[in-house]
Scaffold this motif. Structure first.
Motif, short mmCIF file in Angstrom:
data_model
loop_
_atom_site.label_atom_id
_atom_site.label_comp_id
_atom_site.label_asym_id
_atom_site.label_seq_id
_atom_site.Cartn_x
_atom_site.Cartn_y
_atom_site.Cartn_z
N TRP A 143 0.82 -1.21 0.00
CA TRP A 143 0.00 0.00 0.00
C TRP A 143 0.86 1.26 0.00
O TRP A 143 0.57 2.22 -0.71
CB TRP A 143 -0.91 0.01 1.22
CG TRP A 143 -2.07 -0.92 1.11
CD1 TRP A 143 -2.58 -1.47 -0.04
CD2 TRP A 143 -2.88 -1.43 2.18
NE1 TRP A 143 -3.65 -2.28 0.25
CE2 TRP A 143 -3.87 -2.28 1.59
CE3 TRP A 143 -2.87 -1.26 3.55
CZ2 TRP A 143 -4.82 -2.94 2.36
CZ3 TRP A 143 -3.83 -1.92 4.32
CH2 TRP A 143 -4.79 -2.75 3.72
N THR A 144 1.92 1.24 0.79
CA THR A 144 2.80 2.41 0.86
C THR A 144 3.47 2.68 -0.48
O THR A 144 3.55 3.83 -0.94
CB THR A 144 3.87 2.21 1.95
OG1 THR A 144 3.23 1.96 3.21
CG2 THR A 144 4.76 3.44 2.07
N GLY A 145 3.95 1.63 -1.13
CA GLY A 145 4.58 1.79 -2.43
C GLY A 145 3.60 2.33 -3.47
O GLY A 145 3.95 3.22 -4.27
N GLN A 146 2.38 1.82 -3.47
CA GLN A 146 1.38 2.31 -4.41
C GLN A 146 1.03 3.77 -4.13
O GLN A 146 0.86 4.57 -5.06
CB GLN A 146 0.13 1.43 -4.34
CG GLN A 146 0.33 0.04 -4.90
CD GLN A 146 -0.91 -0.83 -4.79
OE1 GLN A 146 -1.86 -0.49 -4.08
NE2 GLN A 146 -0.91 -1.96 -5.48
N ALA A 147 0.92 4.14 -2.85
CA ALA A 147 0.59 5.51 -2.49
C ALA A 147 1.68 6.47 -2.95
O ALA A 147 1.40 7.57 -3.45
CB ALA A 147 0.39 5.63 -0.98
N LEU A 148 2.93 6.08 -2.80
CA LEU A 148 4.04 6.94 -3.23
C LEU A 148 4.04 7.14 -4.74
O LEU A 148 4.26 8.26 -5.23
CB LEU A 148 5.37 6.34 -2.77
CG LEU A 148 5.62 6.33 -1.26
CD1 LEU A 148 6.92 5.61 -0.94
CD2 LEU A 148 5.65 7.76 -0.71
N LEU A 149 3.78 6.07 -5.48
CA LEU A 149 3.76 6.21 -6.94
C LEU A 149 2.54 7.00 -7.41
O LEU A 149 2.64 7.78 -8.37
CB LEU A 149 3.78 4.83 -7.60
CG LEU A 149 5.16 4.19 -7.74
CD1 LEU A 149 5.06 2.88 -8.50
CD2 LEU A 149 6.14 5.10 -8.45
N LEU A 150 1.40 6.82 -6.75
CA LEU A 150 0.22 7.59 -7.12
C LEU A 150 0.41 9.08 -6.87
O LEU A 150 -0.26 9.92 -7.49
CB LEU A 150 -1.01 7.08 -6.36
CG LEU A 150 -1.56 5.72 -6.79
CD1 LEU A 150 -2.73 5.31 -5.90
CD2 LEU A 150 -2.01 5.74 -8.25
N SER A 151 1.33 9.41 -5.96
CA SER A 151 1.60 10.83 -5.69
C SER A 151 2.18 11.53 -6.91
O SER A 151 2.10 12.76 -7.03
CB SER A 151 2.55 10.95 -4.50
OG SER A 151 1.98 10.39 -3.34
N ILE A 152 2.78 10.76 -7.81
CA ILE A 152 3.32 11.35 -9.03
C ILE A 152 2.21 12.01 -9.84
O ILE A 152 2.43 13.03 -10.50
CB ILE A 152 4.05 10.27 -9.86
CG1 ILE A 152 5.22 9.69 -9.07
CG2 ILE A 152 4.52 10.82 -11.20
CD1 ILE A 152 5.92 8.56 -9.78
N VAL A 153 1.01 11.43 -9.78
CA VAL A 153 -0.12 11.97 -10.52
C VAL A 153 -0.44 13.39 -10.05
O VAL A 153 -0.70 14.29 -10.86
CB VAL A 153 -1.35 11.06 -10.37
CG1 VAL A 153 -2.56 11.66 -11.07
CG2 VAL A 153 -1.06 9.66 -10.92
N MET A 154 -0.41 13.59 -8.74
CA MET A 154 -0.68 14.92 -8.19
C MET A 154 0.44 15.90 -8.52
O MET A 154 0.20 17.05 -8.89
CB MET A 154 -0.86 14.82 -6.67
CG MET A 154 -2.06 14.03 -6.21
SD MET A 154 -3.62 14.86 -6.60
CE MET A 154 -3.51 16.29 -5.53
N MET A 155 1.68 15.44 -8.41
CA MET A 155 2.80 16.34 -8.68
C MET A 155 2.86 16.74 -10.14
O MET A 155 3.31 17.85 -10.48
CB MET A 155 4.12 15.65 -8.26
CG MET A 155 4.26 15.48 -6.76
SD MET A 155 5.89 14.90 -6.25
CE MET A 155 5.85 13.21 -6.89
N ALA A 156 2.41 15.86 -11.04
CA ALA A 156 2.40 16.20 -12.46
C ALA A 156 1.43 17.32 -12.76
O ALA A 156 1.57 18.03 -13.77
CB ALA A 156 2.04 14.96 -13.28
#
Length: 285
Positions: A143-156
């Protein structure tokens, strides 16, 4: 539209994922869902046995001809020459070690790759509680790994990453995986037998699979063992969450999910053995 309760939210994830993630609830229901999924993972891990595939290197038991050349003049001797200098000798099945391995010539076949399997079961040395906690910890890391990668969507999009919201998406998207484990345990309870997981059976029928290098074999085995309809369902829900809850771009989300698949499979390649079969625990008399 969901009724707003826990059951309503769970049913919306399965039946109306687009509408659910578009109006992702800002309640604490996701905490109850997280605890429920963790409990399912722990119970399932403690009540099944898995067969893992271990990749090893071995040398065929064949006679290897080695020649110890004459070193009086410091030159290596061609073992195929008809006029060997005095002191040279051909030795079969050398098992001892010489002082200078650089002077040993060998005509051996390339090292072949062999596959072995081992069964890991819950025993007295691996208590049920420990097994359950290990499974729950693995899920939290996922879950933590997925949350960190999904954060890329917001930063983009030029926004600060919202780790909490991304983590909630990862939790809700894991419901199909929990459903898979529940159905498996119900099948075992009804007297069902285990078998191969995912599409691992396809690799076993691939003739060129054993010719690949060990890291590639293990990478493909882990990917194939995870490839189930519930895993695809999980990836689809992650897409819906990133698309409608985070407002991400379609292409970017596809790239992020592809990156997640590659990274997670790659990490597992070097940290664990692929699971090839899952069976219920044997009945104790």
């Amino acid at each position: 539209r969901s009724s707003g309760g826990l059951i309503g939210y769970i049913s919306s994830v399965f039946l109306q994922p687009r509408a659910f993630f578009y109006k992702l609830p800002h309640t604490r229901h996701w905490l109850f869902v997280a605890m429920l999924i963790l409990a399912v993972y722990g119970f399932s891990a403690a009540n099944q046995q898995v067969t893992t595939q271990t990749f090893t290197e071995s040398v065929d038991n064949q006679t290897v001809e080695r020649t110890i050349p004459d070193t009086a003049d410091g030159q290596l001797v061609d073992p195929t020459a008809s006029d060997l200098p005095d002191g040279s000798e051909s030795i079969q099945n050398i098992s001892n070690t010489i002082d200078n391995p650089a002077l040993v010539q060998a005509d051996a076949n390339p090292t072949p790759l062999t596959l072995t399997t081992e069964t890991v079961t819950t025993t007295e040395d691996s208590p049920t509680l420990v097994t359950s906690l290990m499974a729950a910890t693995d899920l939290l890391v996922l879950w933590t790994g997925q949350a960190l990668l999904l954060s890329i969507v917001m930063m983009a999009k030029g926004y600060m990453p919202n780790i909490s919201r991304s983590f909630q998406i990862a939790v809700w998207a894991s419901l199909p995986l929990a459903l898979m484990l529940i159905l498996r345990q119900l099948f075992f309870s009804a007297g069902g037998e285990g078998g191969s997981v995912g599409l691992i059976v396809l690799l076993e029928s691939w003739e060129g699979y054993s010719d690949l290098s060990i890291p590639i074999q293990q990478f493909l085995a882990i990917f194939a063992s995870n490839l189930t309809i519930f895993w695809v369902w999980n990836m689809a829900l992650l897409y819906f969450g990133a698309r409608y809850a985070l407002g991400g771009n379609r292409v970017l989300i596809a790239m992020v999910l592809s990156l997640w698949i590659i990274l997670s499979t790659g990490v597992m390649t070097f940290s664990t053995d692929p699971i090839v079969a899952i069976e219920p625990l044997p009945q104790t008399e």
